[in-house]
Write a protein that holds these residues in place. Structure first.
Motif, short mmCIF file in Angstrom:
data_model
loop_
_atom_site.label_atom_id
_atom_site.label_comp_id
_atom_site.label_asym_id
_atom_site.label_seq_id
_atom_site.Cartn_x
_atom_site.Cartn_y
_atom_site.Cartn_z
N THR A 25 0.89 -1.16 0.00
CA THR A 25 0.00 0.00 0.00
C THR A 25 0.93 1.21 0.00
O THR A 25 1.47 1.59 1.04
CB THR A 25 -0.89 -0.01 1.26
N GLY A 26 1.18 1.76 -1.19
CA GLY A 26 2.26 2.73 -1.35
C GLY A 26 3.55 1.95 -1.55
O GLY A 26 3.53 0.72 -1.66
N GLY A 28 6.41 2.64 0.48
CA GLY A 28 7.29 2.82 1.63
C GLY A 28 7.49 1.57 2.48
O GLY A 28 8.58 1.34 3.00
N SER A 31 10.00 -0.70 0.72
CA SER A 31 11.37 -0.16 0.78
C SER A 31 11.98 -0.36 2.16
O SER A 31 13.14 -0.76 2.29
CB SER A 31 11.37 1.34 0.47
N PHE A 197 21.67 4.72 -0.42
CA PHE A 197 21.41 6.16 -0.29
C PHE A 197 22.56 6.84 0.46
O PHE A 197 22.91 7.98 0.18
CB PHE A 197 20.09 6.43 0.45
N GLY A 225 5.83 9.34 -4.60
CA GLY A 225 5.75 8.05 -3.90
C GLY A 225 5.84 6.90 -4.88
O GLY A 225 6.12 7.08 -6.08
N GLY A 253 6.56 6.27 -10.79
CA GLY A 253 6.28 5.06 -10.04
C GLY A 253 5.43 4.11 -10.87
O GLY A 253 5.61 3.99 -12.09
N GLY A 275 9.14 5.38 -15.29
CA GLY A 275 8.10 4.67 -14.53
C GLY A 275 8.72 4.26 -13.21
O GLY A 275 9.58 4.96 -12.66
N PHE A 276 8.31 3.12 -12.68
CA PHE A 276 8.88 2.68 -11.41
C PHE A 276 10.36 2.35 -11.60
O PHE A 276 10.72 1.64 -12.51
CB PHE A 276 8.15 1.44 -10.87
N LYS A 293 5.66 14.42 -2.85
CA LYS A 293 4.57 14.37 -1.87
C LYS A 293 5.21 13.92 -0.55
O LYS A 293 6.34 13.42 -0.55
CB LYS A 293 3.45 13.45 -2.34
N GLU A 301 14.91 9.25 2.71
CA GLU A 301 15.97 9.00 1.72
C GLU A 301 16.61 10.32 1.28
O GLU A 301 17.83 10.43 1.16
CB GLU A 301 15.38 8.27 0.50
N GLU A 319 0.40 11.89 6.91
CA GLU A 319 1.55 12.64 6.40
C GLU A 319 1.59 14.09 6.88
O GLU A 319 2.52 14.82 6.53
CB GLU A 319 1.61 12.57 4.86
N1 UDP Z 1 10.18 4.34 -5.00
C1 UDP Z 1 10.96 3.55 -5.81
N2 UDP Z 1 10.82 3.69 -7.15
C2 UDP Z 1 9.93 4.54 -7.70
C3 UDP Z 1 9.12 5.34 -6.86
C4 UDP Z 1 9.28 5.23 -5.50
O1 UDP Z 1 11.78 2.75 -5.34
O2 UDP Z 1 9.86 4.60 -8.91
C5 UDP Z 1 10.34 4.18 -3.54
C6 UDP Z 1 10.89 5.40 -2.86
O3 UDP Z 1 12.29 5.46 -2.99
C7 UDP Z 1 10.42 5.16 -1.42
C8 UDP Z 1 9.07 4.46 -1.64
O4 UDP Z 1 9.06 3.98 -2.97
O5 UDP Z 1 11.29 4.27 -0.75
C9 UDP Z 1 7.91 5.40 -1.44
O6 UDP Z 1 7.67 5.49 -0.07
P1 UDP Z 1 7.01 6.75 0.61
O7 UDP Z 1 6.91 6.42 2.05
O8 UDP Z 1 7.74 7.97 0.25
O9 UDP Z 1 5.59 6.90 -0.08
P2 UDP Z 1 4.39 5.85 -0.31
O10 UDP Z 1 4.50 5.37 -1.72
O11 UDP Z 1 4.56 4.73 0.68
O12 UDP Z 1 3.17 6.65 -0.08
#
Ligand code: UDP
Length: 389
Positions: A25-26, A28, A31, A197, A225, A253, A275-276, A293, A301, A319
């Protein structure tokens, strides 16, 4: 020399098993999980066998199993999201909600527990703790919650049956205590972030060359995100219209629709659209500022990469505190309107001194050792200590 299968099986058998519970879900939660798994191996090579399970997608019944797919559309209505978030935030309200859901998820969590034997369980998601801890009542195991929201953390995170709760900030610690976690069971460590990082693979110039970005212009990195959330297209268009002397890098993403929309724009500045990506550490190391965002993972990071931040959107509730944290630490600015984003970015593009001051402030709040420290905490819970390595 290659290990024989029998030998490696024995070695694997001796390894301590760590089960990480997360969900997409997102981006984060994944990661943070991957950063901790990496850190377990860096701190204790060959000692731990780590598995991760997307609890919603792999185990829960419908419609909960579609949470990773439903999360981005649900957050498109931030005010509604914020209302629901706040309505359920509170020790008793959260407890009642989780109690009502438990009969529905009980069999799934029991199956999860049965199919994933482990010496210790680490949860990285607010919505799995109570169900799992209830399921484990009769055969308890060490259980650690690693909170991946920064400041305004929801009551769902905090179940007092967890052996330890690891939080990123002092504010989150206060909330943990308010929500019933004994003070001695809370550790303020930081958000676990991948080693790359903190330890860039190459210099900024080399990375830009590898990525095909111009070496002579400041780079603005724009991220929403893991799912390209928030009004990213509007922000990108506003930056485009400002005709800045900079390179713009856009990370969409998993949001394919956004990527197509952005690819159709006639850009006035050198622009790269992705993209991602699995290269976020390299992208951050090669950039000069981040427009994002208020995702806690991305913000943490960016601190480590020493990037000043322009925060253009936030999810109400979880947030909110991230925005005030960034602003209070002088690591960046809150710019909820595209013209405010442009003002902030223009200043940092045109004034390298102001930019490096904000970059230094951002770096000052970084916690690059968090993932390794959490790895040591996990190891400690199962009686493995660094000195034994
Ligand atoms: N991220 C990634 N590749 C992408 C976009 C995002 O690896 O193309 C990672 C980003 O580095 C971070 C996570 O996805 O570690 C996003 O987590 P965050 O808590 O900022 O936001 P969320 O997507 O959970 O709302």
């Amino acid at each position: 020399m290659q290990e024989s299968p029998a030998r490696s099986l024995t070695a694997r058998h001796r390894m301590k098993r760590v089960l990480f519970l997360f969900s997409d879900t997102g981006g984060g939660h994944r990661s943070a999980t991957e950063a901790m798994i990496e850190a377990m191996e860096l701190e204790f090579p060959g000692v731990f066998d780590c598995d991760k399970v997307d609890v919603f997608r792999e185990y829960l019944p419908g419609p909960l199993k579609y949470a990773p797919e439903l999360y981005p559309p649900m957050t498109k209505f931030p005010e509604g999201w914020g209302f629901g978030y706040k309505a359920l935030d509170g020790r008793r309200r959260a407890g009642m909600a989780l109690q009502m859901v438990y009969p529905y998820v009980r069999r799934a969590t029991q199956r999860l527990f049965r199919e994933n034997p482990a010496d210790i369980i680490v949860s990285v998601h607010p919505l799995v703790n109570t169900g799992m801890l209830r399921t484990m009542r009769k055969s308890p195991k060490p259980f650690i919650t690693v909170v991946t929201d920064m400041v305004t953390t929801h009551a769902f995170w905090y179940d007092r049956r967890a052996d330890l709760v690891v939080v990123p900030t002092d504010d989150a610690k206060q909330l943990a205590i308010e929500y019933g976690i004994p003070e001695g069971n809370v550790r303020v460590v930081g958000l676990p972030v991948a080693e790359r990082f903190a330890v860039p693979q190459a210099s900024k110039d080399e990375l830009r060359q590898q990525l095909g970005w111009r070496a002579d212009l400041p780079v603005i990195l724009l991220v929403g995100g893991g799912d390209g959330m928030g009004p990213m297209a509007r922000v990108a268009k506003a930056i485009n219209e400002a005709r800045l002397n900079a390179t713009l890098v856009l990370i969409c993403g998993r949001n394919e629709e956004l990527k197509h929309k952005l690819e159709a724009i006639d850009w006035t500045l050198p622009t790269h659209i992705y993209g991602f990506t699995h290269q976020m550490p390299e992208f951050m190391s090669a950039s000069d500022m981040l427009v994002t965002k208020a995702g806690p993972g991305t913000i943490s990071e960016a601190f480590i990469a020493g990037l000043p931040l322009v925060v253009y959107a936030r999810l109400p509730g979880q947030e909110d505190g991230n925005v005030s944290y960034v602003v209070q630490q002088r690591a960046g600015v809150w710019a909820p309107r595209p013209d405010q984003v442009v003002d902030a970015v223009r200043r940092w593009v045109n004034d390298p001194v102001a930019r490096s001051e904000a970059a230094a402030a951002s770096h000052r709040v970084a916690k690059p050792g968090a993932a390794r420290e959490i790895a040591r905490i996990i190891a400690d819970q199962v009686g493995v200590y660094p000195a034994l390595n």
